[in-house]
Design an enzyme around this catalytic site. Structure first.
Site, PDB file in Angstrom:
ATOM      1  N   PHE A   1      20.085  58.242  25.488  1.00 12.85           N
ATOM      2  CA  PHE A   1      20.050  57.021  24.689  1.00 12.85           C
ATOM      3  C   PHE A   1      21.479  56.564  24.377  1.00 12.85           C
ATOM      4  O   PHE A   1      22.297  57.340  23.904  1.00 12.85           O
ATOM      5  CB  PHE A   1      19.276  57.264  23.387  1.00 12.85           C
ATOM      6  CG  PHE A   1      19.260  56.058  22.488  1.00 12.85           C
ATOM      7  CD1 PHE A   1      18.674  54.865  22.904  1.00 12.85           C
ATOM      8  CD2 PHE A   1      19.849  56.104  21.234  1.00 12.85           C
ATOM      9  CE1 PHE A   1      18.671  53.751  22.084  1.00 12.85           C
ATOM     10  CE2 PHE A   1      19.851  54.989  20.406  1.00 12.85           C
ATOM     11  CZ  PHE A   1      19.261  53.807  20.842  1.00 12.85           C
ATOM     12  N   GLN A   2      21.770  55.317  24.634  1.00 14.94           N
ATOM     13  CA  GLN A   2      23.082  54.708  24.421  1.00 14.94           C
ATOM     14  C   GLN A   2      24.199  55.428  25.162  1.00 14.94           C
ATOM     15  O   GLN A   2      25.323  55.520  24.687  1.00 14.94           O
ATOM     16  CB  GLN A   2      23.395  54.590  22.925  1.00 14.94           C
ATOM     17  CG  GLN A   2      22.439  53.621  22.241  1.00 14.94           C
ATOM     18  CD  GLN A   2      22.879  53.197  20.866  1.00 14.94           C
ATOM     19  OE1 GLN A   2      23.503  53.958  20.140  1.00 14.94           O
ATOM     20  NE2 GLN A   2      22.538  51.964  20.500  1.00 14.94           N
TER      21      GLN A   2
ATOM     22  N   MET B   1      38.883  21.843  29.128  1.00 15.48           N
ATOM     23  CA  MET B   1      39.649  22.234  30.304  1.00 15.48           C
ATOM     24  C   MET B   1      38.778  22.167  31.561  1.00 15.48           C
ATOM     25  O   MET B   1      39.247  21.794  32.638  1.00 15.48           O
ATOM     26  CB  MET B   1      40.216  23.645  30.111  1.00 15.48           C
ATOM     27  CG  MET B   1      41.228  24.050  31.155  1.00 15.48           C
ATOM     28  SD  MET B   1      42.585  22.866  31.269  1.00 15.48           S
ATOM     29  CE  MET B   1      43.829  23.685  30.282  1.00 15.48           C
TER      30      MET B   1
ATOM     31  N   GLU C   1      31.785  44.120  18.481  1.00 15.23           N
ATOM     32  CA  GLU C   1      32.857  45.012  18.940  1.00 15.23           C
ATOM     33  C   GLU C   1      33.968  44.272  19.687  1.00 15.23           C
ATOM     34  O   GLU C   1      35.118  44.696  19.679  1.00 15.23           O
ATOM     35  CB  GLU C   1      32.293  46.133  19.811  1.00 15.23           C
ATOM     36  CG  GLU C   1      31.492  47.176  19.026  1.00 15.23           C
ATOM     37  CD  GLU C   1      30.029  46.802  18.860  1.00 15.23           C
ATOM     38  OE1 GLU C   1      29.648  45.659  19.195  1.00 15.23           O
ATOM     39  OE2 GLU C   1      29.255  47.670  18.390  1.00 15.23           O
TER      40      GLU C   1
ATOM     41  N   LYS D   1      29.672  63.048  20.690  1.00 14.42           N
ATOM     42  CA  LYS D   1      29.325  63.291  19.294  1.00 14.42           C
ATOM     43  C   LYS D   1      29.507  64.750  18.880  1.00 14.42           C
ATOM     44  O   LYS D   1      29.994  65.042  17.789  1.00 14.42           O
ATOM     45  CB  LYS D   1      27.878  62.857  19.044  1.00 14.42           C
ATOM     46  CG  LYS D   1      27.510  62.897  17.570  1.00 14.42           C
ATOM     47  CD  LYS D   1      26.198  62.212  17.283  1.00 14.42           C
ATOM     48  CE  LYS D   1      25.965  62.153  15.769  1.00 14.42           C
ATOM     49  NZ  LYS D   1      24.699  61.504  15.436  1.00 14.42           N
TER      50      LYS D   1
HETATM   51  C1  LIG Z   1      34.828  33.888  28.132  1.00 16.10           C
HETATM   52  C2  LIG Z   1      35.213  32.721  28.952  1.00 16.10           C
HETATM   53  N1  LIG Z   1      34.267  32.015  29.620  1.00 16.10           N
HETATM   54  C3  LIG Z   1      34.608  30.934  30.373  1.00 16.10           C
HETATM   55  C4  LIG Z   1      35.910  30.548  30.483  1.00 16.10           C
HETATM   56  C5  LIG Z   1      36.299  29.355  31.348  1.00 16.10           C
HETATM   57  N2  LIG Z   1      36.899  28.280  30.531  1.00 16.10           N
HETATM   58  C6  LIG Z   1      38.237  28.122  30.438  1.00 16.10           C
HETATM   59  S1  LIG Z   1      38.669  26.906  29.392  1.00 16.10           S
HETATM   60  C7  LIG Z   1      37.065  26.536  29.055  1.00 16.10           C
HETATM   61  C8  LIG Z   1      36.712  25.435  28.107  1.00 16.10           C
HETATM   62  C9  LIG Z   1      37.099  25.748  26.714  1.00 16.10           C
HETATM   63  O1  LIG Z   1      36.518  24.784  25.865  1.00 16.10           O
HETATM   64  P1  LIG Z   1      36.947  24.628  24.358  1.00 16.10           P
HETATM   65  O2  LIG Z   1      37.025  25.959  23.715  1.00 16.10           O
HETATM   66  O3  LIG Z   1      36.058  23.639  23.717  1.00 16.10           O
HETATM   67  O4  LIG Z   1      38.439  24.106  24.456  1.00 16.10           O
HETATM   68  P2  LIG Z   1      39.042  22.740  25.063  1.00 16.10           P
HETATM   69  O5  LIG Z   1      39.397  23.007  26.491  1.00 16.10           O
HETATM   70  O6  LIG Z   1      38.013  21.675  24.927  1.00 16.10           O
HETATM   71  O7  LIG Z   1      40.244  22.530  24.233  1.00 16.10           O
HETATM   72  C10 LIG Z   1      36.209  27.374  29.767  1.00 16.10           C
HETATM   73  C11 LIG Z   1      34.746  27.313  29.746  1.00 16.10           C
HETATM   74  C12 LIG Z   1      36.870  31.337  29.793  1.00 16.10           C
HETATM   75  N3  LIG Z   1      38.178  31.082  29.866  1.00 16.10           N
HETATM   76  N4  LIG Z   1      36.496  32.382  29.023  1.00 16.10           N
END
Ligand SMILES: Cc1ncc(C[n+]2csc(CCOP(=O)(O)OP(=O)(O)O)c2C)c(N)n1
Lengths: 163, 564
Positions: free
Chosen positions: B112-113, B477, B50, B162
């Site tokens: 439920f749900q 990052m 979803e 529903k």
């Molecule tokens: C759902 C979610 N969880 C955690 C984060 C924190 N976060 C921001 S950037 C990042 C790393 C992203 O890694 P990747 O997709 O491999 O991209 P890169 O930075 O290596 O280009 C994380 C964990 C986020 N933004 N969103």
């Protein structure tokens, strides 16, 4: 600074939780809140008392206005206005203090609305300060319970909050 | 004739002109699915989660400015949708999300749900509704579309029990709707417009700072006209990219934490900042105490609550971006004056000095693939004309820095919430909205795994999306912050046990490619984009240590950027 905000909103399920949720989500404080339907049953009127700097209160009113259920609002603090709250106080009453209770109630124009062998219940409306003063003045009468409403407010004279 | 709630639902969407909805069935919405089954006007896209449905609807909306629609079941269907809803809320995306609910008689019984969908979503929607009576259904749907798409757009949730979808009522769908409690402002206040023009004409060191509101408010061409008329420098926020042509010499690039040196310096030293459809986000302003110390600020925004929220402004203009820009142009026309050309010339000279730092410069390497190089090459191979979606992380910043968007609605990313997992499903929505156009998703090996299951949806509907995976084997990052601010203690940022993305893509029925050498980048991209009817998953093994520069570290001002 303390602000009293009057809000007209759609009398819909959940409208109150939208306001309460907004305050908790954005970290604003609510000192008191009172709400009931108006003479037009499709509208509720809320009086909300909050504290904050000018900037914060400006944000609060903008955020409130942004809620879809809020029809209109007025910061009463910007106008001449009247504010009232109500207290119900139940005290232990016996031969030794009945006169004092009656006397104080008269001075504050409060009403004794329930009398039993051991307790009096008194009703008083007024500003928050007046209610505080009354509760002080009752001493040394033992207080059993205190019920206070939130403040209600209305602007004086020409200014009104209506649609 | 009386129709069931489910039939009314379908009729409403048809009358609203909805062509595509993204969803996933379940018990509470079975009547609705049955009604959808019996018609052909609305296409329903079956996603695999979803969250994917809502992001797809966002991609659809963000690339068209039309309202996106998602449909999910009660309970877990609704909770899975919440991340997408919050994402749309932060980025002001017009969406209507329909959630099934348990029958009215069971509400509140821990049925439920059952979840309190209205309660759970309240803080992250523009508005939400629980429809308790089939007689209110059509009107509620009309209101939902109206609220979602007007003023500052946003997601609206309509929760439908529903039994309401089985009950019957007369069908009537109004053409328009009015709400006494909701009347968004359109045009700006004339007095403020005049004050703004006074400032524009008096400015010596101006900069235009424009955001997602320009894109959402169809303001790009009026903005172009105004910027040309004044010869002012202009910078865009992450959400505003494409609002002004990136290849135009007046464009300074993106501003903010990973914006360009020239954009941030221009903001810092400006005497006038013209903020349009932007909201002074902390990723833009850096340390707010040090923000634009010498500037007067004009702020145009449709949302009064965005004005003077983070930064006190001098001339607030509440209104839709497009009509306000038109008013500014008209007023300028009437005045027939010019800003001080000499002062502007000096200002441009300073800006050119900052520009000469070439802050986005990176060292090319013959051995390892630089992520920036992939995006630059992607830009060339697609002639700058693709729809680009992105996930969240370093790759997102590289995409924003190196893909030059000349048109609005082409750059689709998760700005406000920063949701990893946004890229692939949003690309699906974009591809559905623009079946003939090129759509690429720039992602990282971390983000792509958050909604990788949508590769199956792409297969089912034959979506020829090009996935550009900048695979640095790190949550890049996070690694970068750990390098800079945690002495290189890389806690949980190494991506171990990565799948073989080529085989994975193939397992889903797509084309997979692994690219390991810089020399192979361009040929691989050309080969992939030549496959017009296939999804190609390109797994680029990129430099593991690369960082995003320049950067405003936390707590610093816009003039205190770390350059390479
Ligand atoms: C759902 C979610 N969880 C955690 C984060 C924190 N976060 C921001 S950037 C990042 C790393 C992203 O890694 P990747 O997709 O491999 O991209 P890169 O930075 O290596 O280009 C994380 C964990 C986020 N933004 N969103």
């Amino acid at each position: 600074m303390r602000h009293i905000i009057s809000i007209l909103m759609e009398n819909e399920a959940g409208a109150l939780s939208r306001v309460a949720g907004l305050f908790s989500a954005r970290g604003y404080n609510i000192e008191s809140l009172s709400v009931a339907p108006t003479d037009d049953p499709s509208l509720s009127r809320m009086t909300l008392v909050t504290r904050g700097s000018q900037e914060i209160v400006e944000q609060i009113t903008k955020q409130l206005n942004k809620l879809i259920d809020v029809v209109k609002l007025l910061d009463l603090t910007e106008h001449k206005h009247i504010e009232r709250g109500m207290v119900l106080v139940k005290v232990q009453a016996d031969n030794s203090n009945r006169d004092h209770i009656k006397h104080m109630s008269d001075i504050f124009r409060a009403q004794i609305i329930d009398v039993t062998r051991t307790a009096y219940t008194i009703e008083l409306t007024g500003t928050g300060q007046k209610l505080d003063a009354f509760l002080d003045a009752l001493s040394p009468v033992p207080i059993i319970e205190v019920v206070r409403s939130g403040s209600m407010g209305i602007a004086s004279g020409e200014v009104s909050l209506k649609i | 004739m009386e129709l069931t709630g489910a039939e009314i639902f379908v009729r409403c969407l048809q009358d609203e002109g909805v062509e595509t909805i993204f969803g996933y069935p379940g018990g509470a919405v079975l009547h609705i699915y049955d009604a959808l089954y019996k018609q052909n006007e609305i296409a329903h896209v079956l996603v695999r989660h979803e969250q994917g449905a809502v992001h797809a609807a966002e991609g659809y909306a963000k690339s068209t400015n039309r309202t996106g629609v998602a449909l999910v079941t009660s309970g877990p269907g609704a909770t899975n949708a919440v991340t997408g809803i919050a994402d749309a809320y932060m980025d002001s995306v017009p969406l209507v999300v329909f959630t099934g609910q348990v029958p009215t008689a069971l509400i509140g019984n821990d049925a439920f749900q059952e979840v309190d969908t209205v309660g759970i979503t309240r803080p992250c929607v523009k508005h939400n509704f629980l429809v308790k009576d089939v007689k209110d259904l059509a009107m509620t749907i009309k209101k939902a579309f109206y609220i979602a798409s007007t003023g500052r757009p946003g997601p609206v949730v309509v929760d439908i029990p529903k039994d309401v979808t089985a009950d019957k009522a007369e069908y009537f769908y109004p053409d328009t709707v009015e709400l006494r409690s909701y009347r968004p402002t359109r045009s700006g206040h004339l007095r403020q417009i005049r004050r703004a023009v006074d400032l524009l004409l008096g400015a010596r060191k101006p900069v235009m700072y424009t955001g997602g509101g320009v894109v959402l408010g169809n303001g790009a061409s009026a903005l172009y006209e105004l910027t040309k008329r004044l010869n002012f420098p202009i910078t865009n926020t992450l959400m505003g990219l494409g609002g002004f042509p990136a290849t135009d010499p007046q464009f300074l690039g993106m501003l903010g934490m990973h914006g360009t040196y020239e954009a941030n310096m221009a903001m810092h030293y400006a005497d006038l900042v013209i903020a349009i459809g932007a909201r002074f986000d902390d990723r833009v302003t850096g340390n707010i105490e040090k923000f634009c110390p010498d500037a007067k600020i004009i702020h145009v925004d449709v949302d009064p609550a965005s004005i003077s929220k983070n930064v006190k402004v001098d001339v607030p203009i509440v209104g839709m971006v497009e009509p306000v820009l038109q008013s500014l142009l008209t007023e300028l026309e009437e005045r027939d004056e010019q800003p001080d050309a000499e002062a502007l010339k000096e200002w441009w000279a300073r800006i050119e000095d900052w520009r000469a730092h070439d802050c986005l410069h990176y060292e090319h390497n013959d051995e390892v693939i630089k992520p920036q190089f992939v995006v630059e090459t992607l830009y060339q191979v697609t002639a700058g004309d693709a729809y680009i979606t992105s996930d969240v992380g370093q790759h997102q910043m590289f995409a924003a820095q190196f893909y030059k968007f000349d048109k609005p609605l082409r750059w689709i990313n998760s700005g406000g919430l920063g949701t990893m997992g946004f890229g692939l499903p949003s690309a699906m929505g974009v591809q559905f909205a623009h079946p003939q156009d090129t759509v690429a998703c720039i992602t990282g090996e971390g983000s792509i795994q958050m909604n990788i299951q949508e590769l199956a949806t792409c297969r089912q509907y034959g979506l020829p999306i090009k996935v550009v995976n900048l695979n640095n084997r790190f949550l890049g990052m996070v690694r970068q912050w750990q390098e800079f601010f945690y002495s290189g203690r890389y806690a949980m940022s190494y991506m171990d046990s990565l799948p073989d993305f080529v085989k994975l893509a193939e397992a889903y029925g797509h084309v997979g490619m692994r690219i390991e050498k810089p020399g192979d980048v361009e040929p691989a991209l050309r080969e992939a984009f030549a496959m017009k009817d296939r999804l190609v998953f390109m797994d680029f093994l990129t430099d593991q240590q690369e960082n995003v520069y320049p950067m405003i570290p936390a707590g610093a001002g816009q003039n205190e950027m770390i350059l390479v």
